[in-house]
Design a protein around this motif. Sequence first.
Motif, PDB file in Angstrom:
ATOM      1  N   LYS A 173       3.478  63.711  -7.550  1.00 22.28           N
ATOM      2  CA  LYS A 173       4.262  62.638  -6.934  1.00 22.28           C
ATOM      3  C   LYS A 173       3.520  61.958  -5.787  1.00 22.28           C
ATOM      4  O   LYS A 173       3.410  60.717  -5.765  1.00 22.28           O
ATOM      5  CB  LYS A 173       5.610  63.174  -6.460  1.00 22.28           C
ATOM      6  N   PRO A 174       3.006  62.688  -4.787  1.00 17.76           N
ATOM      7  CA  PRO A 174       2.280  61.990  -3.704  1.00 17.76           C
ATOM      8  C   PRO A 174       1.016  61.302  -4.192  1.00 17.76           C
ATOM      9  O   PRO A 174       0.622  60.263  -3.647  1.00 17.76           O
ATOM     10  CB  PRO A 174       1.953  63.122  -2.714  1.00 17.76           C
ATOM     11  N   ASN A 204       0.066  53.836  -6.383  1.00 21.43           N
ATOM     12  CA  ASN A 204       0.926  52.649  -6.335  1.00 21.43           C
ATOM     13  C   ASN A 204       0.701  51.865  -5.049  1.00 21.43           C
ATOM     14  O   ASN A 204       0.589  50.635  -5.054  1.00 21.43           O
ATOM     15  CB  ASN A 204       2.397  53.064  -6.446  1.00 21.43           C
ATOM     16  N   GLU A 205       0.640  52.588  -3.920  1.00 22.33           N
ATOM     17  CA  GLU A 205       0.423  51.925  -2.638  1.00 22.33           C
ATOM     18  C   GLU A 205      -0.952  51.253  -2.594  1.00 22.33           C
ATOM     19  O   GLU A 205      -1.117  50.191  -1.985  1.00 22.33           O
ATOM     20  CB  GLU A 205       0.548  52.947  -1.497  1.00 22.33           C
ATOM     21  N   ASN A 224       8.190  62.676 -12.833  1.00 22.72           N
ATOM     22  CA  ASN A 224       7.638  61.536 -12.101  1.00 22.72           C
ATOM     23  C   ASN A 224       7.881  60.224 -12.832  1.00 22.72           C
ATOM     24  O   ASN A 224       7.094  59.276 -12.715  1.00 22.72           O
ATOM     25  CB  ASN A 224       6.129  61.742 -11.878  1.00 22.72           C
ATOM     26  N   ASP A 271      10.041  57.645 -12.590  1.00 20.68           N
ATOM     27  CA  ASP A 271      10.191  56.378 -11.862  1.00 20.68           C
ATOM     28  C   ASP A 271       8.853  55.869 -11.336  1.00 20.68           C
ATOM     29  O   ASP A 271       8.544  54.665 -11.430  1.00 20.68           O
ATOM     30  CB  ASP A 271      11.174  56.549 -10.704  1.00 20.68           C
ATOM     31  N   ILE A 272       8.048  56.774 -10.779  1.00 12.47           N
ATOM     32  CA  ILE A 272       6.762  56.366 -10.219  1.00 12.47           C
ATOM     33  C   ILE A 272       5.831  55.896 -11.328  1.00 12.47           C
ATOM     34  O   ILE A 272       5.095  54.914 -11.173  1.00 12.47           O
ATOM     35  CB  ILE A 272       6.113  57.527  -9.442  1.00 12.47           C
ATOM     36  N   ASN A 318       2.209  58.113  -5.976  1.00 20.93           N
ATOM     37  CA  ASN A 318       2.728  57.201  -4.941  1.00 20.93           C
ATOM     38  C   ASN A 318       1.591  56.491  -4.225  1.00 20.93           C
ATOM     39  O   ASN A 318       1.655  55.287  -3.962  1.00 20.93           O
ATOM     40  CB  ASN A 318       3.571  57.989  -3.929  1.00 20.93           C
ATOM     41  N   GLU A 319       0.555  57.242  -3.887  1.00 18.32           N
ATOM     42  CA  GLU A 319      -0.574  56.655  -3.150  1.00 18.32           C
ATOM     43  C   GLU A 319      -1.332  55.659  -4.025  1.00 18.32           C
ATOM     44  O   GLU A 319      -1.838  54.646  -3.537  1.00 18.32           O
ATOM     45  CB  GLU A 319      -1.514  57.772  -2.676  1.00 18.32           C
TER      46      GLU A 319
END
Length: 738
Positions: free
Chosen positions: A204-205, A211-212, A138, A140-141, A208-209
């Motif tokens: 990852k999800p 970050n969002e 993970n 990049d995230i 991602n969340e």
Amino acid sequence: MDNIPLSSSVKKGEASNSSRLLILQALVPIATHLVSSQLEAFSARLTDALFKLSDQTIRPEEASASFQAFQLLKRNNTAFYRLVVGQINAALTKEVSTINAKKKPVKKDAEDFSLVSFDEMESKLLIRNLSQALEVNNADILVALNIRIGNVLRRTPINISQNPFRPDVFVHAVYQAWKEFDATPESHHLVLRLLQPNIFLQLKPILNEINEGLIARGIMPDISDVYRSKGKNSDANSQDEIDDRDPYLHNKLRSIFSGQPISGSGKRTAGSLAWSGTGGGFSGAGNGVGHGGGNAAQANADTVTIDRQFFNYLTSIQKTGPLSEQGMDHDASVQPGVRGESPLRQLSRQAPADSLTDVDQSTIELLARIFDFVFNDPTIPEDIKGLIGQLQIPTLKVALLDKDFFFKETHPARVLIDTLAKSGALLDADATSEDPLYHMIEGVVERVQTEFDEQIDLFSDVVADLEAFLQEEEDKTEEAITLPVETALKQEKMRLAREFAEHDVAIRVETGEVAGFLETFLLEQWIRILTIAHSVKDKKPHALENALKTMDDLIWSLKSKNSAEERKELVSKLPSMLSLLNAWLNAIKWDEPDRVFFFSKLAERHAAIARAPLELSPRRQVEIAVNIAQRASERRLNRHVQNQIDKHPDEWSQQVEVLNRGVWLNFVQANDAQARYKLAWVSPKRTRYIFTNRQGHDAFSISGEELIAKFRSGSVTQIVSDSVVDRALIDALKDPSE
């Protein structure tokens, strides 16, 4: 020659005015909720791993510990869920509350294990290895998250050890939850060894969340400028450069743009890239200093040396319209290299005298080869090739201005060509002109052709527009597959329940102590009952316990009873056992004549057990023991053979196993026509796959076995999604002998 400056601007992210601590605290419930949504799948993966270990290990103590852990998790997964959620919520809350302490990065290699026990040292190493693997997966995230959290804290990007949402926090929390869940020390290290990235929570999800969530609060919505700025300041460290991926090709490009010949010949050869290095070479390319070689080190990093007359000549051609409308070969503008001379090569030949250096000529020839490759790609529709062909002049201007086009995969102009090619491959060949995506691509190309002069950021803008359009279609797809996903999840849940039921019966049959007619009954009927019990265990855990106990009592009732106490116990248990047995069989509606025969056989066997002599002769005892051992051996051998078959998947099953959401497959229809469908969803256990067309319509579900069979027969093939420019560049630079 005039100098044409390359301007670039860096946007600065603005931190939210809210309290820094409150911003990060608001992310904890998001992470906790996403963890909770994954727990059923995570528990299933861990349960499966524990069962496989108990079945395959040759160490008796490990087999016993893993099987006990398997049974505990299978029967009490709800309690495990609560512990995991609680531990993760507490750990994240603590990390966020102490983040302003500005913890110094810990040097992991410097950890002191001299004062800890071997078990503690092993646990720390296992946790560290898993955490590092998750960090790599993970990366990049996490980098983006580090930058955004650093922005919230008004610091430079924080180190991974300072990130409250780092993988290490999740790993420790899950481990602590397991230690609370199962107090048996033997299972602690066993579970840690099993917790590999493919079994652990999918971070990852979750990341991602998070970050969002920061983006939604205004924390650096566009982080790309940070990456660009970072790359400009430390270009040698860029992971995007071709030097990181293929040093050999990188050196060939350096030779071309330094004005030195690639081959041993010192002469310019028609149709090749071997240009003589006689001076007047490329001086510098945007922020690509170091790529050009020769005089590049002496050039200003923000300027290029290019003939203004030739650049204006290109601009005049660009403004006039597509190359095919300007007296050049029409077919060449659509499929260069197939018929007629490439338009780019025509430009090179028709350019004003002395306006092009050898490096310019090399740039044009290399770009012509790239477009030759793109136009000969069979996956791109002809209409899309025609639109991409209209970008030849703008792309040539970019390549002359900035040689990073050839060196970096993320160069905006290069990303545009790749995105157009990938998007075009999604269009139905018989309806491109009526498709909204086609009109979107058409508008993007028109905008570049009419607006581009020297601002390369225009390519980033149009790529963002195109990707936004594609994301809208992606969102519609997510809505369209809601019902198919619910159905597929139910199907997978029943399949998993069936597997657990089969295992419950198998471990009892493998003892060799189950009578033949009862074994048939368990395999054909009781597995159905256990499947139902497993499928409702979350809501009705007592149903599974009842079904398992009834099965065990039934098996026990048919074993020899060699004492008066055992026979008395049998007589007392039979009425309630038979009542439960009938109730379960009524639930599955087994009303066939076989049911009458089974109960008749059962009554005969119970009567025989009651009449048998209490004491058996030694010979009879040996015969019974030998028969039991022989049956147990046969069943273990059969299961071992089946496991060996399952352990050796073929190339098609391996290909299906690594398919991820978003990949596109070609399905051959009955009339040999091909239809393209996107993999829109994969079930947690990868037993069901849902495909849709680009708009999310015509959704259908297929099992893993069916998909493997289609790959094996050739009726399904995967569409190549690699960068077309990357492949074109490799093809353009390969040696003639290759």
